[in-house]
Design an enzyme around this catalytic site. Structure first.
Site, PDB file in Angstrom:
ATOM      1  CE  LYS A  76      -4.169  -2.201   2.069  1.00  0.00           C
ATOM      2  NZ  LYS A  76      -4.893  -2.251   3.145  1.00  0.00           N
ATOM      3  CG  ASP A 112      -7.748   0.242   3.534  1.00  0.00           C
ATOM      4  OD1 ASP A 112      -8.740  -0.472   3.001  1.00  0.00           O
ATOM      5  OD2 ASP A 112      -6.605   0.314   3.330  1.00  0.00           O
ATOM      6  CB  ALA A 138       2.236   1.670  15.018  1.00  0.00           C
ATOM      7  N   GLY A 140       0.201  -0.046   8.455  1.00  0.00           N
ATOM      8  CA  GLY A 140      -0.805   0.468   7.406  1.00  0.00           C
ATOM      9  C   GLY A 140      -2.083   0.703   7.657  1.00  0.00           C
ATOM     10  CB  ALA A 141      -4.365  -2.183   9.078  1.00  0.00           C
TER      11      ALA A 141
HETATM   12  P1  ATR Z   1      -0.507  -3.633   7.989  1.00  0.00           P
HETATM   13  O1  ATR Z   1      -0.272  -2.914   6.780  1.00  0.00           O
HETATM   14  O2  ATR Z   1      -1.372  -4.711   7.635  1.00  0.00           O
HETATM   15  O3  ATR Z   1      -0.736  -2.778   9.185  1.00  0.00           O
HETATM   16  P2  ATR Z   1       2.312  -3.840   8.950  1.00  0.00           P
HETATM   17  O4  ATR Z   1       2.443  -2.529   8.555  1.00  0.00           O
HETATM   18  O5  ATR Z   1       3.400  -4.835   8.780  1.00  0.00           O
HETATM   19  O6  ATR Z   1       0.911  -4.344   8.333  1.00  0.00           O
HETATM   20  O7  ATR Z   1       1.778  -3.797  10.654  1.00  0.00           O
HETATM   21  C1  ATR Z   1       1.521  -5.118  11.363  1.00  0.00           C
HETATM   22  C2  ATR Z   1       1.108  -4.366  12.779  1.00  0.00           C
HETATM   23  O8  ATR Z   1       1.020  -5.860  13.589  1.00  0.00           O
HETATM   24  C3  ATR Z   1       2.347  -3.799  13.459  1.00  0.00           C
HETATM   25  O9  ATR Z   1       1.567  -2.884  14.410  1.00  0.00           O
HETATM   26  C4  ATR Z   1       2.966  -4.897  14.157  1.00  0.00           C
HETATM   27  O10 ATR Z   1       3.600  -4.609  15.236  1.00  0.00           O
HETATM   28  P3  ATR Z   1       5.261  -3.869  15.458  1.00  0.00           P
HETATM   29  O11 ATR Z   1       4.987  -2.553  14.656  1.00  0.00           O
HETATM   30  O12 ATR Z   1       5.796  -3.804  16.512  1.00  0.00           O
HETATM   31  O13 ATR Z   1       5.865  -4.680  13.848  1.00  0.00           O
HETATM   32  C5  ATR Z   1       1.790  -5.572  14.806  1.00  0.00           C
HETATM   33  N1  ATR Z   1       2.050  -7.125  14.807  1.00  0.00           N
HETATM   34  C6  ATR Z   1       2.568  -8.072  14.056  1.00  0.00           C
HETATM   35  N2  ATR Z   1       2.853  -9.139  14.617  1.00  0.00           N
HETATM   36  C7  ATR Z   1       2.703  -8.950  15.668  1.00  0.00           C
HETATM   37  C8  ATR Z   1       2.883  -9.944  17.034  1.00  0.00           C
HETATM   38  N3  ATR Z   1       3.166 -11.028  17.004  1.00  0.00           N
HETATM   39  N4  ATR Z   1       2.577  -9.154  18.417  1.00  0.00           N
HETATM   40  C9  ATR Z   1       2.241  -7.849  18.469  1.00  0.00           C
HETATM   41  N5  ATR Z   1       2.153  -7.204  17.388  1.00  0.00           N
HETATM   42  C10 ATR Z   1       2.277  -7.514  16.238  1.00  0.00           C
END
Ligand code: ATR
Length: 288
Positions: A76, A112, A138, A140-141
């Site tokens: 995205k 979105d 924190a 993209g979503a």
């Molecule tokens: P998206 O665009 O779908 O939001 P992303 O930018 O990769 O994807 O963000 C994933 C989010 O899920 C982040 O907030 C990530 O936390 P970090 O910033 O610490 O990476 C969170 N996330 C993913 N796996 C996690 C886990 N096992 N425990 C806690 N937070 C997780």
């Protein structure tokens, strides 16, 4: 006949979702159901595009005169730098989930944010206005969620994230988007503000993989007065949604937002609002 392939002719226009991975996507199912219902001569396909191939894939939309595409994880943000123009919201967010090919000019949009606001309104009629909100995530979503909460004029937005610095960065940006108070919180902050929040949202990917134990919040903050939204969806309600409902809170998973953002993308490509009931029925039928 329900479930049959649409008649594909030399006039059929193409729509696609570009993602990596993408095979789990429900977007082809819901878009094709609505296209068939409306009798529109389009087909919507899922295209797996590795990150390094995204520039070529976006250029390919133009070369192949593909009418439009959804852009999903993890593309995205990269897509925002590859299109010719961005609508104001996509520009502010730096994230594109929908591309419209306007006669060779690729325009990036973000549905979105409106999708989230519409999904929230299925639980609270006036949305987040004046409400205290806690968001997990924190990425993209979460950016789209926070932007939606700011647009709704939420009173307070507290952002909890595994990586605190990303929550801090998101809140700094969000303060420039509007009047809502937006603060990053750590686990201690979560324990103190979480139970009093009106709206609780999971915008992390936790819950997507059933092998990953635990929920998006390390502290149990769900209470009966809250509205809980999980952006994750699957064949069964997520752990967060189940817990919320057990407590007596109102809760929806990510399917509601999926359909709402899809409806807005569809309208951008076809000039016509789809039936969200047809889209939801396709999901229900596929889940049976
Ligand atoms: P998206 O665009 O779908 O939001 P992303 O930018 O990769 O994807 O963000 C994933 C989010 O899920 C982040 O907030 C990530 O936390 P970090 O910033 O610490 O990476 C969170 N996330 C993913 N796996 C996690 C886990 N096992 N425990 C806690 N937070 C997780």
């Amino acid at each position: 006949m329900e479930g049959a392939c649409p008649l594909i002719t030399a006039h059929t226009k193409l729509l696609a979702v570009l993602g990596y991975p993408v095979r789990h996507s429900l977007s082809p199912l819901i878009h094709n159901a609505a296209l068939r219902h409306d009798g529109l001569e389009y087909v919507y396909v899922a295209l797996e595009v590795e990150p390094a191939a995204l520039p070529a894939a976006v250029e390919g939309l133009r070369a192949l005169r593909i009418r439009g595409a959804n852009i999903t994880v993890p593309h995205k943000q990269q897509a925002a730098s590859l299109v010719d123009r961005l609508d104001p919201l996509a520009a502010r967010l730096g994230a594109v989930n929908t591309v419209v090919n306007e006669e060779g000019v690729l325009v990036g949009h973000n549905t979105d944010v409106a999708g989230f606001r519409a999904a929230l309104r299925t639980l609270v009629r006036e949305g987040a206005q004046g409400r205290r909100c806690v968001v997990a995530g924190a990425g993209g979503a979460a950016r789209a969620v926070v932007a939606a909460l700011v647009e709704d004029q939420a009173a307070e937005i507290a952002v909890f994230n595994r990586t605190y610095l990303r929550a801090q960065a998101l809140c700094e940006e969000a303060r420039e988007w509007g009047g809502s108070k937006c603060e990053p919180i750590d686990e201690q902050g979560l324990a103190s503000v979480g139970p009093d929040a009106d709206i609780v949202i999971n915008a992390t990917s936790v819950g997507l993989d059933p092998a990953v134990k635990g929920g998006p919040f390390p502290v149990d903050i769900v209470r009966s007065h809250q509205v809980v939204m999980d952006l994750v969806y699957g064949p069964e309600p997520t752990g967060l949604v189940r817990r919320a409902r057990t407590r007596g809170a109102a809760a929806v998973d990510g399917l509601e937002m999926l359909v709402m953002q899809a409806a807005d993308s569809y309208a951008l490509w076809t000039g016509r609002r789809p039936s969200v009931d047809v889209m939801k029925a396709a999901l229900i039928q596929a889940g049976e």
